[in-house]
Design a protein around this motif. Structure first.
Motif, mmCIF file in Angstrom:
data_model
loop_
_atom_site.group_PDB
_atom_site.id
_atom_site.type_symbol
_atom_site.label_atom_id
_atom_site.label_comp_id
_atom_site.label_asym_id
_atom_site.label_seq_id
_atom_site.Cartn_x
_atom_site.Cartn_y
_atom_site.Cartn_z
ATOM 1 N N LYS A 265 -12.335 1.151 3.854
ATOM 2 C CA LYS A 265 -12.816 0.724 2.538
ATOM 3 C C LYS A 265 -11.740 0.859 1.460
ATOM 4 O O LYS A 265 -11.480 -0.074 0.713
ATOM 5 N N THR A 266 -11.146 2.045 1.362
ATOM 6 C CA THR A 266 -10.058 2.236 0.395
ATOM 7 C C THR A 266 -8.727 2.487 1.095
ATOM 8 O O THR A 266 -7.715 2.717 0.438
ATOM 9 N N GLY A 267 -8.747 2.445 2.413
ATOM 10 C CA GLY A 267 -7.523 2.664 3.169
ATOM 11 C C GLY A 267 -7.813 2.819 4.642
ATOM 12 O O GLY A 267 -8.927 2.553 5.111
ATOM 13 N N PHE A 268 -6.812 3.257 5.378
ATOM 14 C CA PHE A 268 -6.951 3.490 6.813
ATOM 15 C C PHE A 268 -6.512 4.921 7.125
ATOM 16 O O PHE A 268 -5.411 5.335 6.752
ATOM 17 N N LEU A 269 -7.373 5.658 7.794
ATOM 18 C CA LEU A 269 -7.057 7.025 8.195
ATOM 19 C C LEU A 269 -6.480 7.034 9.602
ATOM 20 O O LEU A 269 -6.878 6.234 10.458
ATOM 21 N N PHE A 270 -5.549 7.946 9.840
ATOM 22 C CA PHE A 270 -4.961 8.066 11.170
ATOM 23 C C PHE A 270 -4.729 9.528 11.503
ATOM 24 O O PHE A 270 -4.848 10.412 10.645
ATOM 25 N N ASP A 271 -4.391 9.772 12.749
ATOM 26 C CA ASP A 271 -4.089 11.110 13.249
ATOM 27 C C ASP A 271 -2.587 11.190 13.483
ATOM 28 O O ASP A 271 -2.045 10.460 14.317
ATOM 29 N N SER B 233 -8.721 -7.084 -0.797
ATOM 30 C CA SER B 233 -10.104 -6.790 -1.199
ATOM 31 C C SER B 233 -10.350 -5.284 -1.235
ATOM 32 O O SER B 233 -11.030 -4.774 -2.136
ATOM 33 N N MET B 234 -9.796 -4.588 -0.262
ATOM 34 C CA MET B 234 -9.924 -3.134 -0.241
ATOM 35 C C MET B 234 -9.245 -2.512 -1.459
ATOM 36 O O MET B 234 -9.726 -1.530 -2.030
ATOM 37 N N GLY B 235 -8.122 -3.103 -1.877
ATOM 38 C CA GLY B 235 -7.429 -2.607 -3.059
ATOM 39 C C GLY B 235 -8.274 -2.737 -4.313
ATOM 40 O O GLY B 235 -8.276 -1.850 -5.177
ATOM 41 N N GLU B 236 -9.008 -3.842 -4.421
ATOM 42 C CA GLU B 236 -9.908 -4.026 -5.565
ATOM 43 C C GLU B 236 -11.008 -2.961 -5.557
ATOM 44 O O GLU B 236 -11.354 -2.398 -6.604
ATOM 45 N N TYR B 237 -11.545 -2.696 -4.376
ATOM 46 C CA TYR B 237 -12.590 -1.674 -4.273
ATOM 47 C C TYR B 237 -12.025 -0.287 -4.585
ATOM 48 O O TYR B 237 -12.678 0.524 -5.255
ATOM 49 N N ALA B 238 -10.809 -0.023 -4.120
ATOM 50 C CA ALA B 238 -10.174 1.271 -4.396
ATOM 51 C C ALA B 238 -10.019 1.482 -5.898
ATOM 52 O O ALA B 238 -10.217 2.591 -6.410
ATOM 53 N N PHE B 239 -9.684 0.409 -6.610
ATOM 54 C CA PHE B 239 -9.561 0.504 -8.063
ATOM 55 C C PHE B 239 -10.900 0.869 -8.700
ATOM 56 O O PHE B 239 -10.971 1.703 -9.609
ATOM 57 N N LYS C 6 -4.080 -0.490 -4.860
ATOM 58 C CA LYS C 6 -3.414 -0.391 -3.566
ATOM 59 C C LYS C 6 -4.206 0.521 -2.640
ATOM 60 O O LYS C 6 -4.744 1.540 -3.069
ATOM 61 N N ILE C 7 -4.252 0.139 -1.376
ATOM 62 C CA ILE C 7 -4.920 0.989 -0.398
ATOM 63 C C ILE C 7 -3.973 2.093 0.048
ATOM 64 O O ILE C 7 -2.768 2.057 -0.227
ATOM 65 N N VAL C 8 -4.528 3.063 0.753
ATOM 66 C CA VAL C 8 -3.747 4.205 1.220
ATOM 67 C C VAL C 8 -3.883 4.343 2.727
ATOM 68 O O VAL C 8 -5.000 4.351 3.258
ATOM 69 N N GLY D 125 0.833 -1.192 0.000
ATOM 70 C CA GLY D 125 0.000 0.000 0.000
ATOM 71 C C GLY D 125 0.866 1.238 0.000
ATOM 72 O O GLY D 125 2.101 1.163 -0.007
ATOM 73 N N VAL D 126 0.217 2.388 0.026
ATOM 74 C CA VAL D 126 0.898 3.682 -0.031
ATOM 75 C C VAL D 126 0.538 4.486 1.209
ATOM 76 O O VAL D 126 -0.608 4.445 1.672
ATOM 77 N N VAL D 127 1.507 5.217 1.737
ATOM 78 C CA VAL D 127 1.248 6.053 2.906
ATOM 79 C C VAL D 127 1.379 7.523 2.533
ATOM 80 O O VAL D 127 2.273 7.915 1.779
ATOM 81 N N ILE D 128 0.451 8.343 3.039
ATOM 82 C CA ILE D 128 0.480 9.799 2.853
ATOM 83 C C ILE D 128 0.302 10.428 4.236
ATOM 84 O O ILE D 128 -0.821 10.678 4.678
ATOM 85 N N PRO D 129 1.405 10.689 4.938
ATOM 86 C CA PRO D 129 1.318 11.136 6.333
ATOM 87 C C PRO D 129 1.327 12.656 6.511
ATOM 88 O O PRO D 129 1.925 13.176 7.459
ATOM 89 N N SER D 130 0.675 13.374 5.630
ATOM 90 C CA SER D 130 0.725 14.839 5.654
ATOM 91 C C SER D 130 0.268 15.406 6.989
ATOM 92 O O SER D 130 -0.681 14.914 7.603
ATOM 93 N N VAL D 131 0.937 16.479 7.397
ATOM 94 C CA VAL D 131 0.529 17.195 8.609
ATOM 95 C C VAL D 131 -0.089 18.543 8.247
ATOM 96 O O VAL D 131 -0.360 19.359 9.119
ATOM 97 N N VAL D 132 -0.299 18.775 6.952
ATOM 98 C CA VAL D 132 -0.965 19.985 6.473
ATOM 99 C C VAL D 132 -2.252 19.581 5.762
ATOM 100 O O VAL D 132 -2.468 18.419 5.431
#
Length: 454
Positions: free
Chosen positions: A390-396, A419-425, A372-374, A349-356
């Motif tokens: 569903k398409t990834g996991f959100l965090f703080d 399975s989430m990756g298929e749905y994300a597609f 790929k999920i995010v 998967g891919v991570v996007i850890p933005s703080v902005v």
């Protein structure tokens, strides 16, 4: 206008070579419009890195601001204008009369650049334009061109790629945290808090710039519609005083069939993939160094973090990895787009850890297109694009345990992740494809052009 299916579209952005997400969208949009039978005429700034263009003779002279960090647009200022300026200086260190003169010239160009207006006028004399689509013109081109375009009876739309319309440093982020102190026109806060490169002089220049542009209402007067890539961006602009009736939400797009080919080349499955991928700038606002520390503390067996990119935090990150003898975090450097996509296709998967506040999240959309999920912070447009669970996991990003929970889910629930990756597609294909984007854009263009006739 001759035919709605074959317009002459003036596409304006200050950079005519690939840098970041704004340029990616600019060139992808150009390609899409040309595919649909339109003529796209570019207007930009001269630069040795530019792609070739027969219209480059109209581009404005180069203004080298000495950094790719959007939060520091006035550092290491060196202007290359028609009349050569001897030497160079930065705004905060302009101690000589010559240096002060050069800095004032640069500030004048940033506020309102007459030569840009003349150049765009020459281009409009040579070409019949139906509509102008503006992207980022701050600093290097300035809003001086807007009045000239408007005076020719050409409607203007503008894609909002950042928060520069309401924030002197583009990001609504300073002193290591989200910042909205300038709400209500209190732009002087940018100087008080030294929001640009931690420099009083640079921050003062940014403050003056925004007050000047707001006083004369260049964007508000001349731009018919602002295009926000997410509802979050529209809401934030409205909170800061923009007219909601002038703002349309049109998300960015991804060319799913093209990217799907790359995905099919990979034989990677949920059982063989072993790494999480980050692809982006190594800079504080992207949160990658903080995420690296969280990842190290998580100590999850058989899970690696691959980091693709370059930026001001590179040396500090390298030092941290060496000092702690970390073997499961791999620095790849900056990768070509095709290589990055192949690396993405082989990841978990891919991570996007933005703080902005992210305005949209093209990297997330590309991940979806690779099935790929995010894993992502929930700030800004990312909270709309990534559906938690569903398409990834959100965090703080302010909560280490929140981040670690997402990492554990990625590592321990691989069948679910697949399975989430298929749905994300499916989401990328059905909601963010180029045909839907084109349809929305043409509806906007059509409405603006009808308004012109009225």
């Amino acid at each position: 206008m001759r035919d709605f299916q074959s317009m002459n579209i003036l596409n304006i952005h200050k950079f005519y070579y690939q840098r970041r997400g704004a340029e990616r969208y600019y060139f992808d949009l150009t390609k899409l419009l040309v595919e649909k039978g339109h003529r796209v005429i570019p207007f930009s700034m001269q630069d040795d890195r530019n792609y070739p263009s027969v219209y480059s003779k109209y581009f404005v002279p180069n203004l080298e601001l000495g950094t790719t960090n959007k939060s520091a647009p006035f550092s290491n200022v060196r202007a290359y204008c028609n009349t050569p300026l001897h030497g160079s200086s930065t705004l905060p260190s302009a101690l000589t009369l010559h240096g002060m003169t050069q800095s004032l010239r640069t500030l004048g160009r940033i506020l309102y650049y007459p030569q840009a207006r003349r150049n765009i006028g020459d281009l409009l004399d040579a070409e019949k334009i139906d509509i102008a689509h503006i992207h980022n013109i701050y600093h290097h081109i300035s809003p001086s061109i807007l009045g000239e375009i408007h005076a020719r009876g050409i409607p203007i739309v503008m894609t909002v790629h950042d928060f520069k319309l309401i924030c002197p440093n583009y990001t609504l982020y300073t002193e290591g945290a989200i910042c909205e102190r300038c709400k209500g026109g209190k732009y002087y806060n940018a100087t008080i808090h030294k929001c640009l490169k931690n420099s009083t002089a640079q921050s003062l220049a940014g403050t003056v710039e925004l007050y000047f542009h707001k006083t004369f209402r260049f964007y508000e007067k001349y731009v018919s519609r602002f295009i926000a890539p997410s509802q979050f961006v529209k809401n934030k602009l409205v909170e800061f005083g923009q007219n909601p009736d002038q703002i349309e939400v049109i998300p960015h797009f991804v060319d799913v069939p093209t990217l799907e080919v790359t995905s099919h080349k990979s034989q990677v499955t949920s059982e063989t993939a072993k790494y999480l991928l980050y692809g982006g700038a190594l800079s504080p606002e992207k949160g990658i160094f903080q995420f690296i520390r969280y990842f190290h503390h998580a100590s999850i067996p058989d899970l690696e973090l691959w980091v693709a990119g370059d930026g001001p935090e590179k040396s500090e990150i390298e030092g941290y990895l060496q000092e702690n003898k970390i073997k499961n975090i791999i620095l790849l450097g900056k990768l070509e787009k095709s290589v990055l996509l192949e690396t993405m296709a082989a990841s978990l998967g891919v991570v996007i850890p933005s703080v902005v506040y992210e305005t949209f999240g093209l990297a997330a959309l590309e991940a979806f297109s690779q099935k790929k999920i995010v894993l992502s912070s929930s700030l800004g447009g990312l909270g709309e694009l990534v559906e938690d669970g569903k398409t990834g996991f959100l965090f703080d990003m302010n909560d280490q345990q929140s981040v670690i929970r997402s990492l554990l889910q990625l590592s321990h629930e691989k069948d679910r992740v697949a399975s989430m990756g298929e749905y994300a597609f499916q989401v990328a294909r059905d909601r963010y494809n180029k045909e839907l984007h084109y349809q929305r854009l043409m509806e906007l263009y059509g409405g603006v052009l009808k308004g012109k006739k009225a």
